[in-house]
Design an enzyme around this catalytic site. Structure first.
Site, short mmCIF file in Angstrom:
data_model
loop_
_atom_site.label_atom_id
_atom_site.label_comp_id
_atom_site.label_asym_id
_atom_site.label_seq_id
_atom_site.Cartn_x
_atom_site.Cartn_y
_atom_site.Cartn_z
N ASP A 487 -3.44 1.63 -0.86
CA ASP A 487 -2.62 0.92 -1.85
C ASP A 487 -3.08 1.00 -3.31
OD1 ASP A 487 -1.59 0.11 0.55
OD2 ASP A 487 -1.84 -2.02 0.24
N HIS A 491 -1.54 -1.38 -6.42
CA HIS A 491 -2.29 -2.34 -7.20
C HIS A 491 -2.43 -1.90 -8.65
CE1 HIS A 491 -4.50 -3.98 -3.36
NE2 HIS A 491 -3.26 -3.62 -3.10
N ASN A 562 1.89 5.98 6.68
CA ASN A 562 3.06 5.14 6.48
C ASN A 562 3.09 4.63 5.05
OD1 ASN A 562 2.08 2.05 6.38
ND2 ASN A 562 0.72 3.25 7.71
N GLU A 564 5.26 1.29 3.02
CA GLU A 564 6.23 0.22 3.08
C GLU A 564 6.98 0.13 1.75
OE1 GLU A 564 5.50 -3.88 5.20
OE2 GLU A 564 4.69 -3.94 3.18
N GLU A 568 7.14 -0.25 -5.14
CA GLU A 568 5.87 -0.45 -5.84
C GLU A 568 5.21 0.90 -6.14
OE1 GLU A 568 3.97 -4.73 -5.05
OE2 GLU A 568 4.20 -3.57 -3.20
#
Length: 1003
Positions: A487, A491, A562, A564, A568
């Protein structure tokens, strides 16, 4: 995991000091000089920290901080799974093949590698192949559901007798990887990649051996070429000239005429394809079978004048025999829809992303895609006689004292707060509320400066650079951003975007001499745009060929990697565009434009399926919450609520997310699916969903906002920004992506057939923007301008109104606290008098607490609380749908209104570890009045868990085993959840907190 367990309590995410605002026109002239050093950041290293301008990061791991962790000594030696010949420099992570090198669970080999059209697995004996054309679909068309083209092995290609104790990585390029096997006697190198129907092999120590899972049907065996079918799929193996293939039972072998190379290709055929057609394809492919692909490389360019991005995908091939070039290439839908200068053959491959069309004999191909433009923010064009402006000013007053509203101290929640404040700054600037703007900018500046400073002894709110992994990790980390390298683009995108907003108003802060270099390091960590920078892997989080980001650092899942929250990911891409434009760094800007343009096309294909061609027909959903390597899921890592499953691919709402509105009809259909699946209008994340709907029907969205303005804002949003967004889109209409501009910060809207043109100028000189339909727009320095159907209505710095820093109100550059005081006017009064119809301070209401979390101590709470686990005892009885030794979670004192026809849903993370044969079962009981008797009891079928460590998702889609009683309203009622093991010889573990939720059918 990926952005994995990312959402907490209230539903989602679950997901600056000295102020030199000396007037934009005056300070913007400094941009060219202060950003000149960003391309080559100067770093001075000390024992404690490395300084970058006025900022710094540490190379000493903070006390208590965690590093990437996996098998063996992976946290300190990520190169232990590379060969000595592997490329130098940082190890790639977050890719489709990352589990080969970032071994998380399988310490010897890898998880499934979904390259498309073929999926692979690595074992001691070689490389497994799966070309699965039949999706496995679970769930329902109105609830949680998934589709997967699961890895179903047809055969393994290897060397006779090969028994390698582990598989290493020998090489990689932009979208290929070369695993390596050795058992001390035999070796094998295999090159595989996205979009390659071929796998290429080099072997020593024995014959090539193809071992099928069932007896293959051989439809051609002629010298060096053999065509065979396994489980209805057609393959061709090509040996060197002079070699032959032999077949014995399930084994196909060749001595390769002693030359040690071969290739295997899957054909784009279907059961029943005539043998003559198979042979024709085998012959066509055979011309390139020994042109082994040994490298792939991306190149892109942004044509600003035309508003287009050109992308070239190039292949390096090595001819093992002959002197040929070219190969066979399968293109994803987002590629072949934008293909230029080439025509695919008629046959197509089935994949988890839809039909892949094939080019034969090519060494490269090029796509050309429209870049439709982004904005710093939706322009303020709607006033409605001043009443709505008064309402907006009231909302701005509410957030002035705490524009960030940070919900956590980690990188993700800090980022969310930064994003909120940046939106507030942008809209406050537009309507002349410089007091609110400056408060928001001061908060952003203070928090970013804090994070960008690693002083001696500091352990919180700082960045650490790890040389072994080639990564910047912010501490406190969150959602696996440290141990799993998850991520970072999510972030850090918020940090970069907030820095871009600050840079427009305070370019000195953003200079290389101050904090611009730290921003650049975060950009390079998440997606290094500079191939010459050996500190970080090239485009870490962005899958060049798939066209989108991957969230999991290791990708070690059966279903592959993956992602999601695609939106973002787009927040990161937009942040690069805004930062690059604000600082004059065209390399960063163009990298952002490339990622933004490519990924927006991929999102429309693989998350939204706007053409209704890529999802399996029986899946039943018009969108997915998550994309997996082998499919997609109408679900999230944190909830089964439809509002969040769909909303997670909409937030944050910014001027860089206008791609969401490229197809207004789809926007309306997507929103309708939320309502249909939830059984009601949104009760959580209402603001996100209304803002999305506004891109397809602004008037409808505005009506919903006005009817329920007391909703609870999503954690990264403010009521001020949502109202601004929806109210102005209701006036502007929908986006018109067909009209581009010769400037990246421009967009066109259309309502009732009439266009409004918008452009933002972040320079110190006037700018004339030309649109592709011939319209021109003059934009003053430091302003945003509109032309066409609507003109500006509020004074602002980025609009066409009043100067935001009137004479006499310019703050002292070094004063961290003073705020300029704007002169109120009749249309921009910062303290409007509330009226009955435009109350700026509506009373908030709570959605009702229907989403509950399993917490330690047996609570069934309305917030996630502290993460933890609970052990579920082993089964002690034969399964009878009755709880035996259950763990119990209870909520009491609930007064909620039942939603007729809406089922209970749940999403519980359970793990049986290595225990074989366990199955966990769940019951939900409703005591409607709290008198101790349960009027409604729902028992769900047990969920069989696998014997592999790692969370699995037990959901209501397992089905009801029994239900008794009639649902009804809760009046001081009680809800109890019981979990037990129905079968199995060992205990299981249930995660507590954000990973395990129950959605009650109440509002």
């Amino acid at each position: 995991m990926h952005m994995s367990v990312r959402r907490a309590a209230a539903g989602k995410p679950g997901r600056p000091t000295s102020r030199s605002l000396t007037g934009r026109t005056l300070v913007l002239a400094a941009i060219a000089s202060v950003t000149a050093g960003l391309a080559a950041v100067a770093v001075t290293t000390t024992a404690e920290a490395a300084t970058v301008g006025a900022g710094s990061y540490t190379e000493t791991l903070p006390a208590g901080a965690a590093l990437p962790a996996g098998c063996g000594t992976l946290s300190t030696n990520p190169r232990q799974f590379l060969t000595a010949d592997a490329p130098a420099g940082p190890v790639p992570t977050n890719d489709w093949w990352s589990s080969l090198v970032f071994k998380k669970f399988d310490c010897s080999y890898s998880e499934n590698l979904h390259a498309h059209p073929i999926s692979y697995d690595t074992t001691a004996g070689g490389l497994g192949f799966s070309y699965n054309t039949t999706p496995q679909i679970s769930g329902s068309a109105t609830g949680v559901g998934e589709y997967h083209y699961v890895y179903a092995e047809d055969f393994t290609a290897g060397v006779a007798g090969l028994n390698a104790p582990k598989v290493l990585v020998d090489d990689w390029s932009d979208w290929t990887v070369t695993p390596y096997w050795s058992d001390g006697v035999r070796t094998m190198r295999a090159t595989i990649g996205h979009g390659l129907p071929f796998a290429y092999f080099q072997v020593t120590g024995g014959d090539a051996r193809i071992t099928a899972k069932s007896t293959p049907t051989v439809w051609s065996n002629s010298g060096a070429r053999i065509g065979y079918s396994v489980a209805g799929k057609d393959y061709v193996a090509y040996a060197p000239t002079g070699a032959t293939w032999s077949v014995s039972g399930t084994v196909i072998s060749s001595d390769l005429a002693g030359r040690g190379y071969f290739s295997v290709a899957a054909l784009p055929t279907t059961p029943g394809t005539a043998t003559a057609d198979k042979l024709a394809l085998a012959t066509s492919y055979g011309q390139y079978a020994h042109n082994h692909v040994t490298g792939t490389k991306l190149s892109y360019s942004y044509d600003q004048a035309a508003g287009r991005v050109s992308t070239t995908y190039a292949y390096t091939t090595t001819a093992r025999e002959g002197g040929g070039t070219g190969t066979v290439i399968a293109l994803y839908p987002h590629q072949w829809r934008a293909l230029t200068g080439a025509t695919p053959i008629a046959a197509t491959y089935v994949s988890a992303r839809g039909a892949m069309k094939t080019l034969v004999g090519r060494s490269s191909y090029t796509t050309s895609a429209v870049f439709s433009g982004v904005l710093p923010e939706i322009p303020a064009v709607a006033d409605s006689g001043g009443a709505d402006l008064a309402t907006l000013n009231g909302y701005l007053d509410q957030v002035k004292g705490d524009p960030m509203d940070v919900r956590g101290n980690d990188t993700y929640w800090t980022g969310k707060g930064l994003g909120r404040a940046a939106r507030i700054a942008e809209i406050a600037d537009q309507v002349g509320r410089t007091d609110v703007r400056d408060a928001a900018l001061a908060a952003v500046r203070e928090r970013l400066t804090d994070w960008f400073t690693a002083t001696a002894g500091k352990t919180q709110r700082l960045f650490y650079y790890d040389r072994n992994w080639g990564t910047m990790i912010g501490y406190p980390a969150s959602y696996g951003s440290d141990q799993e390298l998850n991520d970072h683009h999510f972030h850090y995108g918020y940090f970069i975007a907030a820095a871009a907003t600050l840079a427009k108003f305070d370019p000195a802060w953003a200079s290389g001499a101050r904090y611009g270099g730290m921003v650049d390091l975060l950009i390079r960590d998440a997606n290094n745009y500079d191939r010459g920078d050996a500190r970080f892997p090239y485009l870490r989080d962005f899958d060049i060929y798939a066209g989108h980001d991957w969230a999991a650092g290791h990708g070690a899942f059966f279903a592959g990697n993956n992602q999601e929250s695609s939106s973002e990911g787009m927040n990161y891409a937009n942040a690069l565009i805004q930062w690059g434009q604000a600082t004059g760094n065209t390399a960063v800007r163009d990298a952002g434009i490339f990622i933004w343009t490519t990924q927006s096309a991929a999102i429309n294909e693989y998350w939204f399926d706007v053409h209704n061609e890529n999802f399996p027909e029986a899946f039943g959903h018009g969108t997915v919450g998550m994309v997996w390597g082998d499919g997609g899921a109408y679900s999230t890592w944190f909830t089964a609520a439809p509002e969040m499953i769909q909303g997670i691919n909409m937030l944050p709402i910014t001027g860089g997310h206008l791609y969401l509105g490229n197809d207004p009809a789809y926007v309306r259909a997507n929103y309708a699916e939320v309502v249909r699946n939830a059984g009601h209008e949104p009760t959580v994340w209402s603001d996100i969903l209304w803002s999305f709907l506004a891109l397809g029907d602004g008037e409808a969205a505005l009506a919903k906002f006005r009817a329920n303005s007391g909703y609870t804002p999503e954690e990264g949003e403010s009521r001020a920004h949502t109202f601004h967004w929806i109210r102005n889109l209701a006036a502007l209409g929908t986006t018109d992506p067909a009209v581009t501009a010769n400037h990246p910060l421009a967009r066109v809207f259309v309502k009732n057939g009439v266009r409004t043109y918008v452009a933002s100028n972040i320079t110190a000189k006037p700018l004339t923007v030309t649109f592709s339909d011939g319209r021109t727009l003059s934009v003053a320095a430091g302003r945003t301008a509109t032309a066409g159907a609507l003109t500006w209505s509020g004074g602002d710095a980025t609009g066409g109104g009043a100067d935001p820093t009137p004479t006499g109100t310019t703050p002292t550059p070094t004063d961290p606290t003073s705020s300029p005081t704007p002169t109120p006017t009749a249309t921009t009064d910062p303290t409007p008098t509330p009226t009955a119809t435009t109350d700026p301070t509506p009373t908030p209401t709570t959605p009702g607490g229907a989403l509950r979390f399993l917490q330690s101590g047996g609570a069934l709470a309305g917030s996630a609380g502290t993460a933890g686990t609970v052990s579920v005892p082993k089964a002690t009885h034969v399964p009878d749908d009755q709880p035996h030794d259950p763990v119990t979670f209870t909520a009491t004192g609930l007064t909620l209104t039942h939603r007729a026809g809406v089922p209970t849903t749940f999403d519980v993370a359970v793990d049986a570890g290595a225990t074989v044969g366990n199955a966990t079962q769940l019951r939900v009981s409703y005591d409607l009045t709290g008198d101790g008797s349960f009027e409604r009891v729902e028992t769900y079928r047990y969920f069989a868990t696998d014997p592999v460590a790692g969370w699995e998702r037990y959901r209501e889609t397992a089905g009801l085993a029994a239900a008794t009683g009639t649902p009804g309203d809760l009046a001081n009622g009680t809800v109890r959840v019981e979990i037990w093991n129905a079968i199995g010889s060992g205990p299981s573990t249930v995660s507590l907190g954000s990973l395990s939720t129950v959605q009650l059918p109440y509002q």
